[in-house]
Scaffold this motif. Structure first.
Motif, PDB file in Angstrom:
ATOM      1  N   PRO A 107       0.789  -1.237   0.000  1.00  0.00           N
ATOM      2  CA  PRO A 107       0.000   0.000   0.000  1.00  0.00           C
ATOM      3  C   PRO A 107       0.823   1.291   0.000  1.00  0.00           C
ATOM      4  N   THR A 108       2.135   1.195  -0.224  1.00  0.00           N
ATOM      5  CA  THR A 108       2.999   2.384  -0.122  1.00  0.00           C
ATOM      6  C   THR A 108       2.483   3.547  -0.969  1.00  0.00           C
ATOM      7  N   LYS A 109       2.201   3.284  -2.257  1.00  0.00           N
ATOM      8  CA  LYS A 109       1.767   4.352  -3.162  1.00  0.00           C
ATOM      9  C   LYS A 109       0.432   4.943  -2.712  1.00  0.00           C
ATOM     10  N   LEU A 110      -0.460   4.049  -2.324  1.00  0.00           N
ATOM     11  CA  LEU A 110      -1.790   4.458  -1.863  1.00  0.00           C
ATOM     12  C   LEU A 110      -1.674   5.367  -0.636  1.00  0.00           C
ATOM     13  N   ILE A 111      -0.854   4.944   0.323  1.00  0.00           N
ATOM     14  CA  ILE A 111      -0.679   5.720   1.560  1.00  0.00           C
ATOM     15  C   ILE A 111      -0.028   7.070   1.252  1.00  0.00           C
ATOM     16  N   ASN A 112       0.984   7.055   0.365  1.00  0.00           N
ATOM     17  CA  ASN A 112       1.663   8.311   0.022  1.00  0.00           C
ATOM     18  C   ASN A 112       0.717   9.299  -0.647  1.00  0.00           C
ATOM     19  N   SER A 113      -0.097   8.819  -1.582  1.00  0.00           N
ATOM     20  CA  SER A 113      -0.983   9.756  -2.278  1.00  0.00           C
ATOM     21  C   SER A 113      -2.081  10.251  -1.334  1.00  0.00           C
ATOM     22  N   ALA A 114      -2.570   9.376  -0.457  1.00  0.00           N
ATOM     23  CA  ALA A 114      -3.578   9.807   0.523  1.00  0.00           C
ATOM     24  C   ALA A 114      -2.970  10.809   1.508  1.00  0.00           C
ATOM     25  N   THR A 115      -1.721  10.595   1.881  1.00  0.00           N
ATOM     26  CA  THR A 115      -1.063  11.495   2.833  1.00  0.00           C
ATOM     27  C   THR A 115      -0.882  12.883   2.225  1.00  0.00           C
ATOM     28  N   ARG A 116      -0.641  12.932   0.907  1.00  0.00           N
ATOM     29  CA  ARG A 116      -0.552  14.237   0.230  1.00  0.00           C
ATOM     30  C   ARG A 116      -1.869  14.996   0.363  1.00  0.00           C
ATOM     31  N   ILE A 117      -2.985  14.269   0.339  1.00  0.00           N
ATOM     32  CA  ILE A 117      -4.299  14.900   0.437  1.00  0.00           C
ATOM     33  C   ILE A 117      -4.642  15.246   1.892  1.00  0.00           C
ATOM     34  N   TYR A 118      -4.429  14.282   2.799  1.00  0.00           N
ATOM     35  CA  TYR A 118      -4.965  14.432   4.170  1.00  0.00           C
ATOM     36  C   TYR A 118      -3.950  14.951   5.183  1.00  0.00           C
ATOM     37  N   GLY A 119      -2.659  14.865   4.853  1.00  0.00           N
ATOM     38  CA  GLY A 119      -1.637  15.386   5.767  1.00  0.00           C
ATOM     39  C   GLY A 119      -1.735  14.761   7.149  1.00  0.00           C
ATOM     40  N   ASP A 120      -1.726  15.615   8.177  1.00  0.00           N
ATOM     41  CA  ASP A 120      -1.704  15.089   9.549  1.00  0.00           C
ATOM     42  C   ASP A 120      -3.070  14.562   9.997  1.00  0.00           C
ATOM     43  N   GLN A 121      -4.067  14.638   9.106  1.00  0.00           N
ATOM     44  CA  GLN A 121      -5.371  14.032   9.423  1.00  0.00           C
ATOM     45  C   GLN A 121      -5.435  12.549   9.053  1.00  0.00           C
TER      46      GLN A 121
END
Length: 308
Positions: A107-121
């Protein structure tokens, strides 16, 4: 209250309210029970796994009793807890669209792209997203019929909201599990909202998917956001006009030089206008199931793709 978090819709089919972010009727999972199998359709995010455990315990089951998980697509609110369930229950098999399978294994790519959107949330909203051993992830085939917890479920590839989206059709009971391509609708309301997030929103594919779902003649839709719908003709008939209305509004604003915040605001205002209830709590539930800022991001990406 866990007592009303799980409801038997008919013999062996339970609706679970995952209590996303402490709110009722936003994210659902469906539990299918037979003598020899316990199957979950959708897992919800990692952040609601404790609510899932509690709801299952009320029916006398635990996560260890699950035999299979089926997800409509790998967005975090639909499949986020799949890896945690697999870690807790090493015998579990998770079924997903072939395009989604690699992202459940790594899930690395998935987590990275989601983290770009949600940040510390990321953590508070979605919880942990754990990898699943490759041998426990099985890819669907379009139109395959699976024997699942005493039912025959047919898998239909339904892109549009996401490329890797599927719906599940139980012909015997006339029940269609629609995921997000079937839209978002809160219980006791007539407003249907079409969620248009990035990255692969595709209006043409979505129209084909809705036509495909309509051709089945379902008696009942089981939505992930939220619950059973008993007027499927009306409901599915609203999905495309709502999608086109959202995209039309967004594209028009982007063309006139608006930024994402303005488009987000306009989409929220449109939802509020179209909603059949002035109660801000109802709008908040729709907004939590399909945030306007995500819709704006999806529409902007589509607009830029079209503009080349």
């Amino acid at each position: 209250n866990v007592a009303d978090a799980i409801e038997e819709l008919d013999a062996g089919l339970f609706l679970i309210d995952l209590g996303f972010q402490g709110r009722k009727q936003v994210v659902a999972a469906y539990l299918l029970v037979s003598d020899d199998e316990l199957v979950l359709i959708e897992t919800g995010p990692g952040s609601t796994i404790e609510n899932l455990r509690k709801a299952m315990r009320r029916t006398g089951f635990t996560v260890q009793d699950l035999t299979r998980v089926l997800v409509t697509h790998i967005h975090l609110d639909h499949a986020g807890a799949a890896g945690l369930l697999a870690r807790e229950n090493p015998g579990l098999t998770v079924h997903v669209h072939p395009f989604g399978a690699p992202h459940l294994v790594d899930p690395t790519k998935l987590i990275n792209s989601a983290t770009r959107i949600y940040g510390d949330q990321m953590g508070p909203l979605w919880g942990e997203f754990a990898p699943i051993p490759e041998q426990h992830v099985v890819a669907f085939e379009d139109e395959e019929v699976m024997r699942v917890a005493g039912r025959n479920l047919q898998v239909f590839f339904t892109p549009g909201h996401a490329w890797h989206h599927v719906a599940f059709w139980d012909a015997a009971s006339g029940t269609l599990f629609t995921g997000d391509v079937g839209g978002v609708r809160m219980p006791d309301h007539i407003y249907v909202c079409a969620p248009t997030p990035p990255p692969d929103l595709d209006p043409g594919a979505w129209a084909n998917s809705v036509a495909r779902m309509e051709s089945l003649g379902a008696k009942r839709l089981c939505l992930t956001h939220f619950g059973p719908v008993y007027d499927p003709g009306y409901h599915l008939g609203r999905v495309l006009p709502e999608m086109e209305g959202f995209i039309g509004l967004g594209v028009d604003l982007f063309e006139r030089g608006a930024g994402q915040p303005q488009v987000t605001q306009a989409l929220t205002a449109k939802m509020a206008r179209d909603l059949d209830d002035p109660d801000p709590e109802v709008l908040a539930s729709y907004e939590m199931a399909t945030p306007a800022y995500m819709a704006a991001m999806g529409i902007e990406r589509l607009y830029r793709k079209r503009a080349g």
